[in-house]
Design a protein around this motif. Sequence first.
Motif, PDB file in Angstrom:
ATOM      1  N   SER A  98       0.850  -1.196   0.000  1.00 31.03           N
ATOM      2  CA  SER A  98       0.000   0.000   0.000  1.00 31.03           C
ATOM      3  C   SER A  98       0.882   1.241   0.000  1.00 31.03           C
ATOM      4  O   SER A  98       2.100   1.159   0.203  1.00 31.03           O
ATOM      5  N   GLY A  99       0.229   2.372  -0.194  1.00 31.20           N
ATOM      6  CA  GLY A  99       0.942   3.635  -0.209  1.00 31.20           C
ATOM      7  C   GLY A  99       1.522   4.001   1.148  1.00 31.20           C
ATOM      8  O   GLY A  99       2.667   4.438   1.251  1.00 31.20           O
ATOM      9  N   ALA A 100       0.713   3.830   2.186  1.00 33.16           N
ATOM     10  CA  ALA A 100       1.188   4.176   3.526  1.00 33.16           C
ATOM     11  C   ALA A 100       2.418   3.342   3.885  1.00 33.16           C
ATOM     12  O   ALA A 100       3.409   3.855   4.409  1.00 33.16           O
ATOM     13  N   GLU A 101       2.350   2.063   3.575  1.00 36.27           N
ATOM     14  CA  GLU A 101       3.502   1.190   3.864  1.00 36.27           C
ATOM     15  C   GLU A 101       4.727   1.598   3.073  1.00 36.27           C
ATOM     16  O   GLU A 101       5.853   1.531   3.580  1.00 36.27           O
ATOM     17  N   SER A 145      -0.233  18.192   2.039  1.00 35.93           N
ATOM     18  CA  SER A 145       0.169  16.870   1.558  1.00 35.93           C
ATOM     19  C   SER A 145      -0.694  15.771   2.174  1.00 35.93           C
ATOM     20  O   SER A 145      -1.379  15.981   3.174  1.00 35.93           O
ATOM     21  N   PHE A 146      -0.647  14.604   1.551  1.00 34.04           N
ATOM     22  CA  PHE A 146      -1.277  13.412   2.128  1.00 34.04           C
ATOM     23  C   PHE A 146      -0.344  12.235   1.909  1.00 34.04           C
ATOM     24  O   PHE A 146       0.062  11.963   0.781  1.00 34.04           O
ATOM     25  N   HIS A 147       0.003  11.546   2.995  1.00 30.52           N
ATOM     26  CA  HIS A 147       0.972  10.448   2.868  1.00 30.52           C
ATOM     27  C   HIS A 147       0.495   9.126   3.446  1.00 30.52           C
ATOM     28  O   HIS A 147       1.238   8.150   3.417  1.00 30.52           O
ATOM     29  N   VAL A 187       7.760  14.839  -0.830  1.00 31.13           N
ATOM     30  CA  VAL A 187       6.927  15.714  -1.663  1.00 31.13           C
ATOM     31  C   VAL A 187       6.029  14.899  -2.600  1.00 31.13           C
ATOM     32  O   VAL A 187       6.495  13.949  -3.227  1.00 31.13           O
ATOM     33  N   GLU A 188       4.768  15.298  -2.719  1.00 31.08           N
ATOM     34  CA  GLU A 188       3.916  14.823  -3.823  1.00 31.08           C
ATOM     35  C   GLU A 188       4.075  15.825  -4.966  1.00 31.08           C
ATOM     36  O   GLU A 188       3.796  17.012  -4.786  1.00 31.08           O
ATOM     37  N   VAL A 189       4.453  15.373  -6.127  1.00 28.85           N
ATOM     38  CA  VAL A 189       4.635  16.283  -7.269  1.00 28.85           C
ATOM     39  C   VAL A 189       3.291  16.916  -7.641  1.00 28.85           C
ATOM     40  O   VAL A 189       3.217  18.095  -7.969  1.00 28.85           O
ATOM     41  N   PHE A 212      10.082  11.392  -3.290  1.00 26.18           N
ATOM     42  CA  PHE A 212       8.817  11.698  -3.951  1.00 26.18           C
ATOM     43  C   PHE A 212       7.780  10.637  -3.622  1.00 26.18           C
ATOM     44  O   PHE A 212       8.000   9.450  -3.846  1.00 26.18           O
ATOM     45  N   ASP A 213       6.653  11.109  -3.079  1.00 27.42           N
ATOM     46  CA  ASP A 213       5.495  10.253  -2.880  1.00 27.42           C
ATOM     47  C   ASP A 213       4.697  10.294  -4.180  1.00 27.42           C
ATOM     48  O   ASP A 213       3.939  11.231  -4.426  1.00 27.42           O
ATOM     49  N   GLU A 214       4.908   9.282  -5.016  1.00 29.29           N
ATOM     50  CA  GLU A 214       4.199   9.204  -6.302  1.00 29.29           C
ATOM     51  C   GLU A 214       3.108   8.136  -6.240  1.00 29.29           C
ATOM     52  O   GLU A 214       2.762   7.515  -7.247  1.00 29.29           O
ATOM     53  N   VAL A 215       2.568   7.942  -5.053  1.00 30.79           N
ATOM     54  CA  VAL A 215       1.542   6.913  -4.864  1.00 30.79           C
ATOM     55  C   VAL A 215       0.328   7.184  -5.759  1.00 30.79           C
ATOM     56  O   VAL A 215      -0.229   6.262  -6.356  1.00 30.79           O
ATOM     57  N   GLN A 216      -0.053   8.456  -5.872  1.00 29.61           N
ATOM     58  CA  GLN A 216      -1.212   8.800  -6.713  1.00 29.61           C
ATOM     59  C   GLN A 216      -0.784   9.323  -8.081  1.00 29.61           C
ATOM     60  O   GLN A 216      -1.410   9.020  -9.089  1.00 29.61           O
ATOM     61  N   CYS A 217       0.271  10.123  -8.138  1.00 29.41           N
ATOM     62  CA  CYS A 217       0.618  10.799  -9.398  1.00 29.41           C
ATOM     63  C   CYS A 217       1.586   9.992 -10.249  1.00 29.41           C
ATOM     64  O   CYS A 217       1.852  10.362 -11.397  1.00 29.41           O
ATOM     65  N   ALA A 275       2.190   3.113  -5.357  1.00 27.12           N
ATOM     66  CA  ALA A 275       1.177   2.130  -4.922  1.00 27.12           C
ATOM     67  C   ALA A 275      -0.004   2.258  -5.883  1.00 27.12           C
ATOM     68  O   ALA A 275       0.185   2.071  -7.074  1.00 27.12           O
ATOM     69  N   LYS A 276      -1.156   2.614  -5.382  1.00 34.46           N
ATOM     70  CA  LYS A 276      -2.389   2.772  -6.173  1.00 34.46           C
ATOM     71  C   LYS A 276      -2.403   2.031  -7.512  1.00 34.46           C
ATOM     72  O   LYS A 276      -2.794   0.879  -7.559  1.00 34.46           O
ATOM     73  N   GLY A 277      -1.990   2.649  -8.621  1.00 35.13           N
ATOM     74  CA  GLY A 277      -2.102   1.993  -9.930  1.00 35.13           C
ATOM     75  C   GLY A 277      -1.076   0.913 -10.206  1.00 35.13           C
ATOM     76  O   GLY A 277      -1.120   0.273 -11.255  1.00 35.13           O
TER      77      GLY A 277
HETATM   78  C1  LIG Z   1      -3.472   7.225  -1.385  1.00 35.53           C
HETATM   79  C2  LIG Z   1      -2.196   7.870  -1.017  1.00 35.53           C
HETATM   80  C3  LIG Z   1      -1.394   7.360   0.014  1.00 35.53           C
HETATM   81  C4  LIG Z   1      -1.830   6.215   0.880  1.00 35.53           C
HETATM   82  O1  LIG Z   1      -1.962   5.038   0.170  1.00 35.53           O
HETATM   83  P1  LIG Z   1      -2.721   3.771   0.844  1.00 35.53           P
HETATM   84  O2  LIG Z   1      -2.547   2.702  -0.175  1.00 35.53           O
HETATM   85  O3  LIG Z   1      -4.140   4.190   1.051  1.00 35.53           O
HETATM   86  O4  LIG Z   1      -2.023   3.478   2.106  1.00 35.53           O
HETATM   87  C5  LIG Z   1      -0.166   7.949   0.240  1.00 35.53           C
HETATM   88  N1  LIG Z   1       0.243   8.995  -0.496  1.00 35.53           N
HETATM   89  C6  LIG Z   1      -0.502   9.507  -1.494  1.00 35.53           C
HETATM   90  C7  LIG Z   1       0.026  10.653  -2.297  1.00 35.53           C
HETATM   91  C8  LIG Z   1      -1.745   8.980  -1.777  1.00 35.53           C
HETATM   92  O5  LIG Z   1      -2.501   9.504  -2.745  1.00 35.53           O
END
Ligand SMILES: *Cc1c(COP(=O)(O)O)cnc(C)c1O
Length: 399
Positions: A98-101, A131-133, A183-185, A216-221, A250-252
């Motif tokens: 997951s993204g948080a992990e 930000s959201f992490h 940073v989230e871009v 870079f937190d690219e979990v979403q972008c 993560a995500k995609g």
């Molecule tokens: C969704 C998201 C997370 C968290 O991901 P999870 O899979 O829900 O833990 C972290 N960072 C960003 C930028 C997100 O969009």
Amino acid sequence: MTDVFMDTYHRLPVTLVKGEGSWVFDNNGKKYLDFTSGIAVNCLGHNYPPLVNAIAQQSAKLIHTGNYFLSDIVSAFAQRLVKACAPGGMKKVFLANSGAEANEGACKIARKYSLNKYGAGRHTIVTLNGSFHGRTITTLSATGQDKFHVNFSPFTDGFVHIPVDPQALDRALDEKTTAGLLVEVVQGESGIKIQTHEFLETAARLCAQRDILLIFDEVQCGMGRTGTFLAFQQYMAGGAPLKADIVTLAKGLSGGIPSGAVLAGEKTEGVFSQGDHGSTFGGNPIAAAAGLVVLDTVDDPAFLAEISRKGNMLVEGIKSLNHPKVKEVRGKGLMVGVDVDTEAWPLLEAAIARADGAKNRSGLLMLSAGANTLRFLPPYTISDSEIGQGLEMLKELLG
Ligand SMILES: *Cc1c(COP(=O)(O)O)cnc(C)c1O
């Protein structure tokens, strides 16, 4: 119906049963155009045959092995992922779920890098307002939004949040106390806020000068969402393409199967040693098989160019509605935010309510990001005519 769930989600009034391409169907047979991809997860749409086949075939071979054993499919996925991220400076990967992990892993690498090199006390990770992490106690600490810093004290120490401003960066990135900048871009959850070239160039320069890790937190972008495989690849630093020290995804990443990854570059690839980190489910063979399909499809210049083109088409289409309720449209690739001068949530509900089986009318699945922003994250496989249909529905919904 939902009595047994803890009351953590404000849900929309629709029960989904199946999907096909950019469309999903509810338990009454009503049809909806999916502008959400399950929050940037189903990046190749629904029921995409190569993805479905890869998952089915892998599940008949091995569903899980555990990380004490090698698996060809997981190794192939890891190699393919590192290759896709190599232009961004990445060399090694740790697979999570997951993204948080993934972000937890990134914070651990940053702290250990700094501890090994400079000793104790240089552990602060700077993050940005808005930000959201993630939702673990540590990633909530990293998240730069006060509404997430209630109810669960004590939060993990060692995070500082700053305004998105080059001067604030200069003040916060202290060589004696700071291990990393996260940073989230493109900030997703707080409303599709795109970092400026100046900001990221300053961040890269200061981090390099002060040996502070650029994360870079690219979990979403990431994963092609913005039209390049990693969003930061659209930025420059010192006349060269921007490179990162750590990237999280993560995500995609596996097209809908839970999956996450931390990638490390030259400075950080050797930081973790045996026993430093682990995950029971991380590096799952089904997630790997699915991830290989996503990577082989998305990490391709022609495919990525299509994401940019379709994203521009969506943004320009919304702008050309010239609707008085639309205050601002922001987008990078198929990651689009629309500020409206009304509450976003009732629009999300109306977009679902417009579906009518008898009249052969479809609905539209949308997300919000904050009270007054609509967020669109359609699948990369969406067609031009589907974007057109979405725009028609949006126009009608805005009234
Ligand atoms: C969704 C998201 C997370 C968290 O991901 P999870 O899979 O829900 O833990 C972290 N960072 C960003 C930028 C997100 O969009």
